[in-house]
Design an enzyme around this catalytic site. Sequence first.
Site: not given
Length: 1295
Positions: A215, A218, A305, A1040, A1155, A1222
């Site tokens: 599947n 398909l 395939h 921030a 992080q 960030e």
Amino acid sequence: VMVSKHDPVSKKIRHFSVTACLVPICSLYGAAVTTVEGVGSIKTRLHPVQERIAKSHGTQCGFCTPGMVMSVYTLLRNHLHPSEEQLMEALGGNLCRCTGYRPILESGKTFCMGSNGCQQKGTGKCCMDQRENLSSSLDRKSDICTELFAKEEFQPLDPTQELIFPPELLRMAENPEKRTLIFNGERVTWISPGTLQDLLELKAKYPEAPLILGNTSLGPAMKAQGHFHPILLSPARISELSIVMKTSDGLTIGAACSLAQVKDFLTESISELPEEKTQTYQALLKHLRSLAGQQIRNMASLGGHIISRHCYSDLNPVLAVGNATLNLRSEEGTRQIPLNEHFLAGLASADLKPEEILESVYIPHSQKWEFVSAFRQAQCQQNALPDINAAMRVLFKEGTDTIEDLSIAYGGVGTATVSAHKSCQQLLGRRWNELMLDEACRLVLDEVSLPGSAPGGKVEFKRTLVVSFLFKFYLKVLQELKMLVRLFSMPVSDSSRYPEISDGFLSALEDFPVTIPQGVQTFQRVDSHQPLQDPVGRPIMHLSGLKHATGEAIFCDDIPRVDKELFMALVTSTRAHAKIISIDFSEALELPEVIDVITVEDIPGTNGTEDDKLLAVDEVLCVGQVICAVVAETDVQAKRAIEKIKITYEDLEPVIFTVEDAIKHNSFLCPEKKLEQGNIKEAFEKVDQIVEGEVHVGGQEHFYMETQRVLVIPKTEDKELDIYVSTQDPAHVQKTVSSTLNIPINRITCHVKRVGGGFGGKVGRPSVFGAIAAVGAVKTGHPIRLVLDREDDMLITGGRHPLFGKYKVGFMNNGRIKALDIECYVNGGCMLDDSELVTEFLILKLENAYKIRNLRFRGRACKTNLPSNTAFRGFGFPQGTLVTESCITAVAAKCGLPPEEIREKNMYKTFDKTIYKQAFSPETLIRCWNECLEKSSFHSRRRQVEEFNKKNYWKKKGIAIIPMKFSVGFAATSYHQAAALVHIYTDGSVLVTHGGNELGQGIHTKMLQVASRELKVPMSYLHICETSTATVPNTIATAASIGADVNGRAVQNACQILLKRLEPIIKKNPEGTWEDWIEAAFEQRISLSATGYFRGYKAFMDWEKGEGDPFPYYVYGVACSEVEIDCLTGAHKKTRTDIVMDACCSLNPAIDIGQIEGAFIQGMGLYTTEELQYSPEGVLYSRSSDEYKIPTITDIPEEFNVSLLPSSQTPLTIYSSKGLGESGMFLGSSVFFAIADAVAAARRERDAAEDFTVKSPATPEQVRMACADRFTEMVWNYSLFSSKVIFLCPASWTY
């Protein structure tokens, strides 16, 4: 999940991991399914896999963790002591957006057998030795540590405790039921025959019914393209379709065998047969290693395939040139057809008949003097569909270099696999030399026509790869011919006739291998006098880590369905700019279970803002703008209903997609933002040289693992609402719903337990979805659940702002920059959103780490007909500073100096003021720079890179070191305030609530560390339930990088208030326990509840004067990255990255290093692989993991070292810590500039100009086309002079 089945051929139990959303329930007849909950639980017993991934800090938001656990668990069920290579393969199909993968891999490595040593770079030195050497040297500096977790604490893996295969299923498998099983659904019937004869009869009865096994083809087609099949035939129980037969001349593999099984069969055959017979098998195996991920290979079948005949198929070209034969069967009997270009093109005469099935595939052995190779190039090395692939086979007359037979096939260059049959025929009889190669390139370019409408575009890139692959094949065969001559001891005269391959060309033969990442993480130990129960500064595991690993962590959509709940689906615009003439939803309302359609007329209050409407009114401004919403009893019916809604449009002009178009139409969202210092005009008149250039930075999709979702539950009285939402800013959702419904804010409570990743994408957008769902809840009186699919989320929500930057830089010949003028335009999309703020922050941060006396920075946000772009990690800094660093690189090229010398020469050195007059000391920045230079051995490696580049023509290395001065916080004091509420209960347990939201960044963990220190109690006494607007009101978005800073101060304040109240009791009974003191306080009527408050850091910016103190403080960091590029394909590998980051006194080194690593890898994705592509009509093409490629586990640098700068202090923040959420993002650009360095080396060697336009991301296409050579020139000349018209890629680039 893990699926376990009894293999009828091997008679063994086979365990394999699968992608659960693709597995039809009906296909699991006779199978055992193990979910993450079945592996272990915090309520009963944790499995070692779950324990180790949590304690190794391999979980942040936790949304991807169950999948990681199941991949490793399945691996261990098959291999008790796997190799590290098997671990990499097992995790290759898993995605994570938070961690950067390194800690996940570290947890898995604890199960692996003893490594043979990484033998890095052929030196015989292992990075584990490096870790040990570093550890011993650091031991002398007793305050430095390299261990984030203690392996000795892990429970051992005991295979006797694993779940057994259910005996009932084993009995069923050993005595299989032969009757046909039929599962009837509402629209689809699933038929699973028990015998081959039954299958053939069913295929004759239902010739249009597809056979379905994995599947993987398909299923997505049914969902994405709306394909519908009322009858599905499942041959999974037909053992004849899984048989493998080995003969003297080839291998026959059953069509139902999974690609993973095919990989195993080929590996076995290669080990058993002489190399000359396995050429085709080796080529297939090479592609099978990178085809999709392990989970897909476990499901996808060989037959599926082949029959799917996708134009990008990796196996079909190899099978075609390898002369594979398809064995077909029907009720009428058997027949064979060749798997050739006619079959792959779908010609009826060469195809299966409707009643036939593919039974097996015969792959012949190769023969002596026959060579087969396979090539592919994709956006990234693993788990990505190829841009183009190829298979090539040549057979020589024995003992000669004369071509007897030749086959070449390409995928990705047309609607099907394309064969260069005519070219091959014309080359028969030619000798294998340079003349033949030149002729072959000309012929193939002429035959393999690539129109502008070729799938995926990238036409010139693909044409270049067509001939680049041919060149690689030429070299590979030439080398093997020489080896054969030596092997058979042929006369010298025979061997000397073969063209020599120069040493510099040999590297073209080597593909980049998948390597096992290694690395060291260093941080400062806590003071030896710090009490053991004080957790601050220690690498404490994420509070929810174990729950993430067991699947027991509750996310928004995990909340059980509530009584009378309805589902909502959104109706979005299909036009980029149009007037809405009419909306007809009568057909939708006629569908069963459809309750209502929510339109703008149903909104009792305000419809968003003037700049950002919740629902479109009269006019749509982009594809994906929300027009209305359908409410139904099931999500399936709601989605069916939106297809029935008919909207009539009238197109409007202009339609603007790019920054260039916006500039032309003067289409902007806000006024220009500008900062200036010194005298630009005068400075430019006095410099030695001036360089001008352009930089294009593409956008980026947030691709958080948990898509946007909300559950709104209306209460029975007072118009109250409970809203469970995945957001970074519940107060904003609360306010938006209040204004939309025209009810007071105090009637609305927003709950956030945890968020499965945000990265800025869940600051503003969740309020829109919350408000629309709330309107539906109020109108129907029912709870409403709204969950976006990945495709809709990417289409609707927008992402990072694409940027177009122009710079003019004036400098002296020694590299000292005297003047810099930068003008930036960002693509804001159709509505304002955060675009003005992003532009402001971009301008404020453009100077990065450099002191340049004369500056002018200008920025505009362009209004275009794309979904509005929004906040994203770094908030403009990663795009803007790429322009600044590109200026540095351009100056270095003109001065003939290394870029690092220009960077160091122009860096801030002493206490100074920024362009906006904020004072700061760069001392820590300089420390980071010097430490990174030292730790990375930069200067010696720079010499090694130059030496490598002298010796290799087709592979080049590059190295770059990038400094960073990242400003933390919002540029307004009011956005830095925070509050907390702390309750102490009479049993001594403590409940902490604060205004931050758990996004995966570990804010709850850090808050409990703070509370534990302040109250002087163990963390086990403390608990955080959720973030709720009912307990802590008027919160600020968790963004921030200051969430832990400000909320930590608030928690600290509340705890200090409580401790002050307890002081008299503690003094009176200093030997008492915490429980004694709390009991006494209660008896003495002392309040055990306190609100903590932090008024915030002072921050302001006066744009009229161009000055202010907009940021509380800076985070400094430096990253050094080394890469190697393949000039023939544009591929690259990351050899090593070293990061030194100024975290001051980290609250939690494990979380902070996580992080940094996660942000770095996400930034690396922005600059290398993550590419947004739009159609000419403004429809986002790349809106799934198939087309949009975030980094995978194989994209981690081979050596990845992160150090937190020791002995750094700041008096401003809580416990002298810094927010690091960030800042690491931009450090990913070190990979980009290392790639640029490698490309520049290639261009210098080819006498091409070095000052080429900088475009991010540095995709294989950008890299390959920048490495100008004979093949790019060949393609360019062919495009110019060919009689055929060549069109460029139709996808609209939106810089």
